[in-house]
Every structure is written in structure tokens, then in C-alpha cells.
Write a protein that holds these residues in place. Structure first.
Motif, PDB file in Angstrom:
ATOM      1  N   GLY A  86      53.204  36.774  46.221  1.00 54.52           N
ATOM      2  CA  GLY A  86      51.787  37.018  46.366  1.00 54.52           C
ATOM      3  C   GLY A  86      51.099  37.201  45.024  1.00 54.52           C
ATOM      4  O   GLY A  86      51.724  37.563  44.025  1.00 54.52           O
ATOM      5  N   VAL A  87      49.789  36.950  45.027  1.00 47.40           N
ATOM      6  CA  VAL A  87      49.002  36.985  43.791  1.00 47.40           C
ATOM      7  C   VAL A  87      48.070  38.191  43.808  1.00 47.40           C
ATOM      8  O   VAL A  87      47.385  38.453  44.797  1.00 47.40           O
ATOM      9  CB  VAL A  87      48.176  35.694  43.634  1.00 47.40           C
ATOM     10  CG1 VAL A  87      47.261  35.772  42.404  1.00 47.40           C
ATOM     11  CG2 VAL A  87      49.105  34.482  43.538  1.00 47.40           C
ATOM     12  N   TYR A  88      48.064  38.934  42.703  1.00 44.39           N
ATOM     13  CA  TYR A  88      47.074  39.985  42.452  1.00 44.39           C
ATOM     14  C   TYR A  88      46.056  39.383  41.492  1.00 44.39           C
ATOM     15  O   TYR A  88      46.419  38.873  40.422  1.00 44.39           O
ATOM     16  CB  TYR A  88      47.720  41.211  41.816  1.00 44.39           C
ATOM     17  CG  TYR A  88      48.737  41.897  42.692  1.00 44.39           C
ATOM     18  CD1 TYR A  88      48.431  43.088  43.344  1.00 44.39           C
ATOM     19  CD2 TYR A  88      50.008  41.360  42.866  1.00 44.39           C
ATOM     20  CE1 TYR A  88      49.366  43.723  44.147  1.00 44.39           C
ATOM     21  CE2 TYR A  88      50.952  41.981  43.672  1.00 44.39           C
ATOM     22  CZ  TYR A  88      50.624  43.160  44.306  1.00 44.39           C
ATOM     23  OH  TYR A  88      51.551  43.795  45.113  1.00 44.39           O
ATOM     24  N   GLU A  89      44.787  39.444  41.866  1.00 44.29           N
ATOM     25  CA  GLU A  89      43.749  38.834  41.039  1.00 44.29           C
ATOM     26  C   GLU A  89      42.826  39.894  40.457  1.00 44.29           C
ATOM     27  O   GLU A  89      42.364  40.794  41.178  1.00 44.29           O
ATOM     28  CB  GLU A  89      42.926  37.847  41.865  1.00 44.29           C
ATOM     29  CG  GLU A  89      43.643  36.536  42.103  1.00 44.29           C
ATOM     30  CD  GLU A  89      42.721  35.492  42.680  1.00 44.29           C
ATOM     31  OE1 GLU A  89      42.266  34.616  41.924  1.00 44.29           O
ATOM     32  OE2 GLU A  89      42.461  35.556  43.900  1.00 44.29           O
ATOM     33  N   ARG A  99      45.631  36.972  36.606  1.00 45.67           N
ATOM     34  CA  ARG A  99      46.464  36.939  37.802  1.00 45.67           C
ATOM     35  C   ARG A  99      47.835  37.498  37.458  1.00 45.67           C
ATOM     36  O   ARG A  99      48.303  37.379  36.326  1.00 45.67           O
ATOM     37  CB  ARG A  99      46.640  35.515  38.337  1.00 45.67           C
ATOM     38  CG  ARG A  99      45.406  34.894  38.952  1.00 45.67           C
ATOM     39  CD  ARG A  99      45.770  33.562  39.568  1.00 45.67           C
ATOM     40  NE  ARG A  99      44.662  32.976  40.324  1.00 45.67           N
ATOM     41  CZ  ARG A  99      44.798  32.006  41.210  1.00 45.67           C
ATOM     42  NH1 ARG A  99      46.004  31.501  41.448  1.00 45.67           N
ATOM     43  NH2 ARG A  99      43.755  31.527  41.864  1.00 45.67           N
ATOM     44  N   SER A 101      51.870  38.718  39.576  1.00 44.16           N
ATOM     45  CA  SER A 101      52.684  38.845  40.781  1.00 44.16           C
ATOM     46  C   SER A 101      53.796  39.838  40.498  1.00 44.16           C
ATOM     47  O   SER A 101      54.065  40.199  39.337  1.00 44.16           O
ATOM     48  CB  SER A 101      53.294  37.490  41.187  1.00 44.16           C
ATOM     49  OG  SER A 101      52.292  36.559  41.528  1.00 44.16           O
ATOM     50  N   PRO A 144      47.331  40.784  47.316  1.00 45.37           N
ATOM     51  CA  PRO A 144      47.798  39.546  47.957  1.00 45.37           C
ATOM     52  C   PRO A 144      47.480  39.536  49.446  1.00 45.37           C
ATOM     53  O   PRO A 144      47.754  40.503  50.162  1.00 45.37           O
ATOM     54  CB  PRO A 144      49.314  39.581  47.720  1.00 45.37           C
ATOM     55  CG  PRO A 144      49.493  40.458  46.526  1.00 45.37           C
ATOM     56  CD  PRO A 144      48.419  41.495  46.629  1.00 45.37           C
ATOM     57  N   GLY A 185      45.291  29.747  48.307  1.00 40.55           N
ATOM     58  CA  GLY A 185      46.027  29.852  47.052  1.00 40.55           C
ATOM     59  C   GLY A 185      46.080  31.248  46.477  1.00 40.55           C
ATOM     60  O   GLY A 185      46.979  31.574  45.693  1.00 40.55           O
ATOM     61  N   SER A 186      45.134  32.109  46.846  1.00 43.35           N
ATOM     62  CA  SER A 186      45.060  33.453  46.276  1.00 43.35           C
ATOM     63  C   SER A 186      44.082  34.278  47.101  1.00 43.35           C
ATOM     64  O   SER A 186      43.345  33.732  47.925  1.00 43.35           O
ATOM     65  CB  SER A 186      44.588  33.385  44.812  1.00 43.35           C
ATOM     66  OG  SER A 186      43.220  33.011  44.749  1.00 43.35           O
ATOM     67  N   THR A 188      41.242  35.741  46.372  1.00 46.65           N
ATOM     68  CA  THR A 188      39.810  35.479  46.199  1.00 46.65           C
ATOM     69  C   THR A 188      39.429  34.051  46.558  1.00 46.65           C
ATOM     70  O   THR A 188      38.255  33.684  46.458  1.00 46.65           O
ATOM     71  CB  THR A 188      39.345  35.748  44.748  1.00 46.65           C
ATOM     72  OG1 THR A 188      39.932  34.796  43.865  1.00 46.65           O
ATOM     73  CG2 THR A 188      39.689  37.170  44.315  1.00 46.65           C
ATOM     74  N   THR A 189      40.431  33.234  46.987  1.00 46.51           N
ATOM     75  CA  THR A 189      40.118  31.854  47.359  1.00 46.51           C
ATOM     76  C   THR A 189      40.411  31.587  48.832  1.00 46.51           C
ATOM     77  O   THR A 189      40.515  30.423  49.224  1.00 46.51           O
ATOM     78  CB  THR A 189      40.869  30.850  46.467  1.00 46.51           C
ATOM     79  OG1 THR A 189      42.279  31.075  46.556  1.00 46.51           O
ATOM     80  CG2 THR A 189      40.414  30.974  45.024  1.00 46.51           C
TER      81      THR A 189
END
Length: 391
Positions: A86-89, A99, A101, A144, A185-186, A188-189
Motif C-alpha cells: 500500500g501507498v502512503y501519500e 510517497r 510504503s 493506503p 493506483g494510490s 489520492t487517485t
């Protein structure tokens, strides 16, 4: 050596969650309140509501470095392709600024053939963002969207305080895995996050993978949640779960809307029908994993119903769209703040030809962006139901 300052993680800095559960490690954000979770103690629902889609930490600081200790819970589906971490933005004054992870955490493995699960505990890890500008700024860390995340500690190298209220309107949205952002993809998207950014609103995302099912506890949750704008994206889960027939669907929609109006009698309310999904347009559910694709290491879905079953009241996406259009038109005669949007205006046949659904059910990252941009234009744009000043 950095002189770290620890800021308590509580409701003052956590946005997009409806409940914060105290755990042995810290706090666990939930997108459903505790009373609602008790009403349907289903393991899958509990997993997806705890996946923090749209949940973020928001604070104001002069810090140039930020650390967030977390305990992630990753879900692995045995036999399916491996998913990335998972991604932390990081957003600084609303702009993407980093970004990260984590590789550690608990791993929950699900056997897709039998439903059996195995959980392997793992250690916490730390998300780090450095080399931030030194001036005062608004900072957000988006969690995420498909990785359960216990928040343990937030550290900065300068004092942090809760982000101020900017007076932005609150948009409360409920939908399926597409709204959840399971294939985005993330964080915020996801399409709701993209639309919220374009619309300049604060998002509360109740997109719940596999669980947009007209549940009464979800309607009551939304009824009791303060919001300036509300939307419902209804349909795909009711078909692929084969949960209900047409006779029960229409009263359930009315009941859901009645409950919302108890708490939000004049709030702009937008009902969105399903985006195009060819396998379920005229073929009922239930939906199922494509075993041939799984054996080849690919994840795809298929419809197992028979189009002839529509005569017995089985739902398809076209049946649902027709009924949602009829219901909202009927109710709008007495409810001028109720609106309808055909989901195919967000993603339709031309989009499917250009950006096909990779697993036959969910849009990819490019599809999320297209849906988010179009929703923002149609809902928040001039003349839209969520436009400032109203439609």
C-alpha cells in the motif's frame, strides 16, 4: 540527532474516519461506527470498512521531517497475482509531495478456493517523509486505501497542530469496490478522491468493496453523519452478489433514501447508477472468479447467471439503471434536491473500448482518473447538483 515531537493521534487530526478504536498499539481508523459493525459481524465487511480509503492525517506545522509509526495488515489472496504494498501519500498545501510504503506488518492470507484464512503476525514499521520546506504549511498523510493501518505514533521535528477548518463542504459518498478504490493506483487517485480534490470538498468515503448492498445500518450511518453533499452509487454489488430480486430492490431503494432524508432533508443528494460492466449489463449474477484465469495466475471475474432469469426478477445493470431512473424521477417531484446520474456517462461503451476493465469488473488507474474527472465536471461543475449555490 533529531529532536522529535510526538503529536497525539486522535479525532482532531484524523479525517475521513467515523470511529477511532483504541488498540494495544495505538488507534485503528474505522469507516463504520462501532454500533454498525456489531449489527453485521461479517469478516469481509469488517475487513473492508477498516481499510482506510479516504482517511488521512491533517495537521499544520513548520516541520521538515515527519515520521508515522504504523502496523499494517496486508491481505493476500492465494492463487491471485501478488499485490504491491500500500501507498502512503504526502500532500503539502494540497500538492503531492511524497510517497512511501512499509514492508512489515501482519499478513492475512485467504484461500480463494475454500475461504480458509491464515494470519501471520508481523512487526510495526515507520513511514518517513523528509526534506520538507521549513515554512508553515498544511500537511496531509493519506493512508493506503486497501491496507488496514493501525496508527501508533506521529513525530515531527517541529510542533504540529490540527489543520484549521477551511470552511470546505463535506461530501459523503457510498459505493462499491470501485468507489473504495480497490484497483486505484494510490489513495489520492481513487475516483472519489480525485473528484473531491477538483471539487474543493472534504471527502468521507464509504465505498465498501463488495458491500454496497442497501444495508439499513449503512443508511442510518449516513443519516447521522454531518454532510453538505451526499451521493450513492448503487448497483454492481447487488447484481454480482445476486442478493435481491426486483420486487425487493425498489422498496429497499426507497427505504434507504427515506432514512437519509430523516437526517438530511434538504441536502443535495445524488443517486448514481452503475458504470458500464459488459458482463453484467444483461446477465444476472452471481459473479464468480474465472477459474481458468486464476490457474494462469490472472484475476478475472465472470457472470454465472442466465439472461432469461430476468423474467423472474433477477437484477442486471440495465434493470437497475431503469429502476433508479424511475424512482429518482418519481421522488424528485417532491424532493427538488434529489438528482440522478447515469453511471455510463462516467464510463461507457467508448471508454470500455479505450480503457477496458482489466479483470472485467474494475477500472484501472486510468479509468479511475477518467471517472473522477467526469464526476467532478458533472456534479461540481456549473449547473451540477453539487455546484456552489446549487443546481
Amino acid at each position: 540527532m533529531t529532536d522529535w515531537i510526538t503529536t497525539p493521534i486522535d479525532a482532531r487530526i484524523v479525517r475521513g474516519a467515523l470511529d477511532l478504536e483504541r488498540t494495544a498499539h495505538g488507534v485503528l481508523p474505522h469507516r463504520l461506527p462501532a454500533w454498525a459493525r456489531k449489527q453485521f459481524p461479517d469478516a469481509y465487511l469488517h475487513m473492508v470498512e477498516a481499510q482506510p480509503s479516504g482517511v488521512r492525517l491533517a495537521f499544520r506545522t513548520r516541520a521538515t521531517a515527519v515520521e508515522l509509526d504504523v502496523l499494517a495488515r496486508k491481505t493476500v489472496y492465494q492463487g491471485a497475482p501478488a499485490q504491491p504494498d500500500g501507498v502512503y501519500e504526502l500532500l503539502v498545501d494540497g500538492r503531492p509531495s511524497g510517497r512511501a510504503s512499509v514492508s512489515g506488518g501482519t499478513v492475512h492470507t485467504v484461500d480463494m478456493a475454500t475461504g480458509a484464512t491464515v494470519t501471520r503476525p508481523g512487526p510495526p514499521d515507520t513511514v518517513r517523509f523528509t526534506e520538507l520546506s521549513g515554512g508553515m504549511k498544511d500537511v496531509e498523510i493519506w493512508l493506503p486505501q486497501t491496507e488496514i493501518t493501525e496508527l501508533i505514533a506521529l513525530r515531527t521535528d517541529a510542533p504540529a497542530e490540527p489543520a484549521p477548518d477551511r470552511g470546505r463542504r463535506v461530501w459523503l459518498h457510498h459505493g462499491s469496490s470501485i468507489s473504495h478504490g480497490s484497483t486505484a493506483g494510490s489513495p489520492t487517485t481513487t475516483w472519489p478522491a480525485l473528484a473531491a480534490a477538483r471539487g474543493g470538498v472534504e471527502l468521507i468515503n464509504l465505498g465498501l468493496s463488495g458491500n454496497s448492498l442497501l444495508d439499513p445500518f449503512l443508511a442510518r450511518t449516513m443519516r447521522d453523519t454531518p454532510a453538505d453533499l451526499i451521493s450513492l452509487k448503487i448497483g454492481i454489488n447487488l447484481v454480482n452478489a445476486d442478493l435481491i430480486r426486483l420486487r425487493g430492490f425498489s422498496p429497499a431503494v426507497h427505504g434507504f433514501l427515506d432514512t437519509l432524508r430523516e437526517g438530511h432533508p434538504t441536502t443535495p443528494l445524488l443517486v448514481v447508477s452503475p458504470i458500464l460492466c459488459p458482463m453484467h449489463e444483461d446477465t444476472p449474477g452471481p459473479g464468480a472468479f474465472d477459474s481458468d484465469a486464476l490457474s494462469a495466475g490472472k484475476l478475472r471475474f465472470r457472470a454465472t447467471g442466465d439472461p432469461a432469469e430476468r423474467a423472474a426478477g433477477k437484477l442486471t445493470l440495465n434493470v437497475i439503471r431503469d429502476e433508479l431512473s424511475r424512482i429518482t424521477a418519481q421522488r424528485a417531484a417532491d424532493d427538488p434536491h434529489l438528482h440522478y446520474l447515469d453511471g455510463r456517462s462516467l464510463y461507457g461503451e467508448a471508454d470500455f473500448r479505450q480503457l477496458p476493465l482489466p479483470d472485467r469488473l474494475h477500472p484501472d488507474a486510468a479509468g479511475h482518473r477518467r471517472i473522477g474527472e467526469r464526476f467532478a465536471d458533472r456534479a461540481f461543475g456549473a449547473g451540477g447538483p453539487f455546484a456552489v449555490g446549487g443546481a
